[in-house]
Design an enzyme around this catalytic site. Sequence first.
Site, PDB file in Angstrom:
ATOM      1  N   LYS A 138       0.876  -1.169   0.000  1.00  0.00           N
ATOM      2  CA  LYS A 138       0.000   0.000   0.000  1.00  0.00           C
ATOM      3  C   LYS A 138       0.911   1.215   0.000  1.00  0.00           C
ATOM      4  CE  LYS A 138      -3.266   2.690   2.695  1.00  0.00           C
ATOM      5  NZ  LYS A 138      -3.905   2.894   4.020  1.00  0.00           N
TER       6      LYS A 138
ATOM      7  N   GLY B 290      -8.285   9.278   9.321  1.00  0.00           N
ATOM      8  CA  GLY B 290      -8.651   9.360  10.726  1.00  0.00           C
ATOM      9  C   GLY B 290      -9.701  10.402  11.068  1.00  0.00           C
TER      10      GLY B 290
ATOM     11  N   SER C 133      -9.148   3.336  12.009  1.00  0.00           N
ATOM     12  CA  SER C 133      -9.535   4.048  13.225  1.00  0.00           C
ATOM     13  C   SER C 133     -10.987   3.826  13.620  1.00  0.00           C
ATOM     14  CB  SER C 133      -9.277   5.555  13.067  1.00  0.00           C
ATOM     15  OG  SER C 133      -7.919   5.815  12.828  1.00  0.00           O
TER      16      SER C 133
END
Length: 266
Positions: free
Chosen positions: A104, A165, A215
């Site tokens: 990634k 997030g 998250s």
Amino acid sequence: MSSTDSWRVGDLQLTSRFLLGTAGYPSPQVLADAIAASGTQIVTVGLKRQLAAAGDNGFVDIIRSAMKTHSARLLPNTAGCTTAREAIQLAHMARELYGTPWVKLEVVGDEYTLQPDPVELVEAARHLSKDGFVVFPYCTDDLVTCKRLLDAGCPLLMPWGAPIGSGQGLVNPFALRLLRERLSDVPLIIDAGIGAPSHAAQALEMGFDAVLLNSAVSQASDPVRMAAAFKAAIEAGRTARLAGVMAKQDFAVATTPVTGNPFLIN
């Protein structure tokens, strides 16, 4: 989700459309249980975090156990990199450490929003693709940048829904719909910004192939239950996409006929 509704990453056929991050969980056991509850087949791990905690192999053991028990595939990421050179070096280290060509690719250009740097990202993607990596690029929803990444050799794209997030969900649905329409044959995974299961369902309803989040699960009061909630929402969103969501109308449309002969009830 039925195996007949699978999708592919390279030569790997997947049935789960839920990619799960592994950072910030309250305990190793909660992480292991969340992975199990999610049904994920791909888990991500930040290599920089592992290098910083090289003396503790418990985390890696949990990930490897999940890979074996739940047939999960590892996706190392280059989180924390700010240049193409740094990301390329870290990707090569990840391939040596974990024995996978998957990466990634994250190259951040702004510390406040953690927005990807499009120039450095494309440069890193081009080099890594030539080096035999399967590159999962974390990018914005900009169509031109996405096309450049595909030209650089990326087999799929991971546009953000919102800043990492933030939990804001899909803040620019117009741009995301445009990506889905213009890149109809490209696997697209929403990565970053998802905060609630409803956001994930929305992404799948729009036609995205999968979502990646961290998250929203790890910071929940009950991460294991939240992982299960996301799994259900993702499956519901995909089912709705296949079923065909009704078109929005600007005016009321009666669901019961109002013309013709009325029913007479004696």
